[in-house]
Enzyme design. Sequence first.
Site, mmCIF file in Angstrom:
data_model
loop_
_atom_site.group_PDB
_atom_site.id
_atom_site.type_symbol
_atom_site.label_atom_id
_atom_site.label_comp_id
_atom_site.label_asym_id
_atom_site.label_seq_id
_atom_site.Cartn_x
_atom_site.Cartn_y
_atom_site.Cartn_z
ATOM 1 N N HIS A 4 -1.942 2.566 10.232
ATOM 2 C CA HIS A 4 -2.939 1.876 10.776
ATOM 3 C C HIS A 4 -2.747 0.647 9.521
ATOM 4 C CE1 HIS A 4 -6.831 -0.109 11.098
ATOM 5 N NE2 HIS A 4 -6.679 0.428 12.662
ATOM 6 N N ASP B 219 -5.712 6.309 18.185
ATOM 7 C CA ASP B 219 -4.809 6.172 19.655
ATOM 8 C C ASP B 219 -4.014 7.452 19.659
ATOM 9 O OD1 ASP B 219 -5.355 3.598 20.397
ATOM 10 O OD2 ASP B 219 -4.047 2.686 18.881
#
Length: 452
Positions: A327, A388
């Site tokens: 991320h 996700d």
Amino acid sequence: MNKDYLIYKLSETVKETSRIDNELFKRYGVKRGLRNEDHSGVLVGLTNIGDVVGYERLPDGSGLKAIPGKLLYRGIEVSDLVHGVQAENRLGYEETAFLLLSGYLPDREELETFTNLLNEQMALRHATKMNILQLYGNDIMNILARSVLVLYAFDENADDTSRDNLIRQSVDLIAKFPSIIAYGYHTMNHNKNGGSLHIRIPKPGFSLAENFIYMMKGSKGYTPLDVKVLDLCLILHAEHGGGNNSTFTTRVTSSSGTDTYSSIAAAIGSLKGPLHGGANLQVIDMFTHLREAISDWTDEKEVKEYLMRMLRKEVYDKKGLIYGIGHAVYTISDPRALLLKEMARSLAQEKGREKEFAFLELVERLAVESFMEFKGNSVNKRVCANVDFYSGFVYDMIGLPREVYTPLFAMSRIAGWVAHRIEELNFDSRRIIRPAYKNVASATEYKPLDKR
């Protein structure tokens, strides 16, 4: 000249006209992607709405220290918000939307009134429904953006940017996104696949999460746990600071003074990009591949060897990526992934998919290990599973079609988008957002047409 050849020739020129030497970015101190050299974001604004924390700067200014991730909505950690509503065995997206819009947690009466208001405004007027039924296309995000722009035509005060009107428009959009997405999916599925065209009217008293599943699947197509998990997903995706691509798009367009519908349509276009909102689809595709490529889902050695081959660009899509891992901000952990993982385990037990969930957990752990070994253990390379990694699997267990995965992201994030739009338009000292680009092309002389 042949038209096809002209298109080809224009395309070929792009190779040169779009090329810029990477050294020039360093020479002029350009922060590509608005990212600093240490991968932190370039500070471009201030906000009271949300905060994303994945590292802290060392006291001596020598660098960054990775820390467990935190996501805060109006100063409240999202984990506290989620566990608070779960402890009272209730749903929390409506409360989250109120918090983001207002800046404080509602009392019981305010929450009830706000929830009823959303419920009342969820139904679409006949003209809007008919417009959606006439929209062709294979992408629900595109249908959603077009439908939002159509709402402009039915708003008598569409261009009014007063606070009262912004709140009215914001609440209306939060309420209507579930209906637009559900109707958009059924329209697309009918036109593309010959599926039944279900137009279910939102149920009074249902939460936003339950009404969406009901409009998608009917009254017998889901369980109470499905609703709780979807509600959690909506809470976790509602806001992520002002620097994420779609929220920044909202703020940039809002700074120009444009109308709410144009700004939100632009944000939808940003979220539609595979590098932003489409990531959970990439994870589910990768997971499907791994289930087929790996013979023993419990063999750590086999799983890790295959993941290393993915990083070496030898297998799968050969891009050297493990989707759902890493991320831009979070380093040690993504709090959203941790919270979703808690509920995903329960949902997997209900659906009889424990083996798949255990395999996904194993892939998560070994993917982080593999990445760290492959890239090296530095603060800028620390990675963790992001939200996700689990969201696509959760949507699949609920029984939602993959075409609505990214629209679900928009259905949640609309609360954050409108909150940032309101904040942008109510600064004491407003300015249009207009960053600078330095031209590095050489000056050339104009040539008359007959001398070219």
